[in-house]
Design an enzyme around this catalytic site. Structure first.
Site, PDB file in Angstrom:
ATOM      1  N   GLU A  28      -1.710   6.530  -4.500  1.00 19.88           N
ATOM      2  CA  GLU A  28      -1.592   7.914  -4.588  1.00 19.88           C
ATOM      3  C   GLU A  28      -0.258   8.417  -4.902  1.00 19.88           C
ATOM      4  O   GLU A  28       0.160   9.456  -4.970  1.00 19.88           O
ATOM      5  CB  GLU A  28      -1.980   8.506  -3.093  1.00 19.88           C
ATOM      6  CG  GLU A  28      -3.310   8.636  -2.896  1.00 19.88           C
ATOM      7  CD  GLU A  28      -3.396   9.458  -1.486  1.00 19.88           C
ATOM      8  OE1 GLU A  28      -4.813  10.048  -1.304  1.00 19.88           O
ATOM      9  OE2 GLU A  28      -2.766   9.539  -0.509  1.00 19.88           O
ATOM     10  N   GLY A  80     -10.568   3.731   5.856  1.00 16.50           N
ATOM     11  CA  GLY A  80      -9.852   2.785   5.205  1.00 16.50           C
ATOM     12  C   GLY A  80      -8.488   2.471   5.315  1.00 16.50           C
ATOM     13  O   GLY A  80      -7.904   1.392   5.233  1.00 16.50           O
ATOM     14  N   ASP A  81      -7.852   3.248   5.693  1.00 17.84           N
ATOM     15  CA  ASP A  81      -6.389   3.401   5.841  1.00 17.84           C
ATOM     16  C   ASP A  81      -6.378   2.471   7.120  1.00 17.84           C
ATOM     17  O   ASP A  81      -5.272   1.773   7.400  1.00 17.84           O
ATOM     18  CB  ASP A  81      -5.752   4.640   6.092  1.00 17.84           C
ATOM     19  CG  ASP A  81      -5.825   5.418   4.687  1.00 17.84           C
ATOM     20  OD1 ASP A  81      -5.666   4.872   3.598  1.00 17.84           O
ATOM     21  OD2 ASP A  81      -6.066   6.704   4.691  1.00 17.84           O
TER      22      ASP A  81
END
Length: 284
Positions: A139, A231-232
């Protein structure tokens, strides 16, 4: 590293404010869906991973950027409340990053990210040391991630999300890539990476070493509320477990347990217990 050590982790990544609309079903292209409920929460893949790692028991500092706006101080406060060292979070001449998220009744989501200040991260004062594990994501501008990989002398984990073409030097340098099944399919250059973990949602996760599966863990049952931060949380737990000396399979198992806990909470930065608490929750 002893199993009970508290690893030092640096997260270099995005900090966003998540505006999440909970709806019965997600809209198709061109469709408007009504009846939603809007929630404002702290987010950003980098901030999510930093908050998760700190709550799970690591000593974490965050390197990132927020805007000189109302969302900037609030985002800092959320990270600090999770136990993250925010001295590396700088002000940028751009708005704080924003993610617009739709979540349906099954917990599935659609996300649009407006990076804002995340595109202005400054690594010049990062002072990374060899005993710190770094986690980063895509990101950020790819040139920032590539520069980070070249500058950091220690362990580097890259959550290669969102999927994109990676320069060969980044693939060769990275100690661990973490991607989901869709990202893995879109990034064939990772199919022969040194160490690549692929997540399969409720089906668990697998580790591939030089393209060969070398460890696998089953998924964990969960009552899904939102998959946005799962997911993080998995990434943070996996890196923490590996740095604590867990073997590959055990690290995957505890990371799957943490990911399952994450989907049962609407926040992108859930209030986790310490990592060892999830060792007792490894059953299917």
């Amino acid at each position: 590293m002893t199993p009970d050590a508290a690893p030092r982790i640096v997260v270099v990544g995005s900090i966003n404010v998540d505006y999440t609309a909970h709806v019965e079903r997600l809209p198709a292209a061109g469709e408007t869906v009504g009846g939603g409920t809007l929630v404002r929460i702290a987010g950003g893949k980098g901030a999510n991973q930093a908050a998760a790692a700190a709550r799970l028991g690591a000593a974490v500092r965050m390197i990132g950027a927020v805007g000189d706006d109302a969302d900037g101080p609030w985002s800092r406060q959320q990270l600090q409340a999770a136990g993250v060292d925010i001295s590396g979070v700088l002000d940028a001449e751009a708005p704080t990053g924003v993610a617009l998220i739709g979540v349906d009744a099954r917990g599935e989501n659609q996300i649009i990210v407006c990076p804002g200040a995340n595109w202005h991260i400054d690594l010049s004062g990062a002072a990374l040391s060899a005993d710190e594990a770094v986690i980063t994501q895509l990101e950020l501008p790819l040139e920032t991630v590539t520069a980070l990989a070249a500058a950091h002398p220690g362990y580097l984990a890259v959550n290669a999300s969102p999927a994109q073409l990676l320069p060969p030097e980044l693939v060769e340098r990275t100690d661990l890539f973490i991607v989901n099944e869709s990202e893995y399919a879109l990034m064939p250059q990772l199919h022969h990476g040194r160490r690549v973990v692929v997540t399969y949602g409720a089906a668990g996760a697998a580790l591939f070493t030089d393209g060969v599966e070398t460890a696998r863990a089953a998924g964990r049952k969960a009552d899904v509320v939102s998959t946005v931060g799962a997911g993080d949380a998995f990434c943070a737990a996996l890196v923490l477990a590996l740095r604590r000396g867990f073997d590959d399979r055990s690290a995957l198992e505890v990371a799957c347990a943490v990911g399952a806990a994450a989907v049962e909470h609407e926040a992108s930065q859930p209030p986790f217990e310490v990592l060892d608490a999830y060792l007792e929750k490894e059953g299917p």
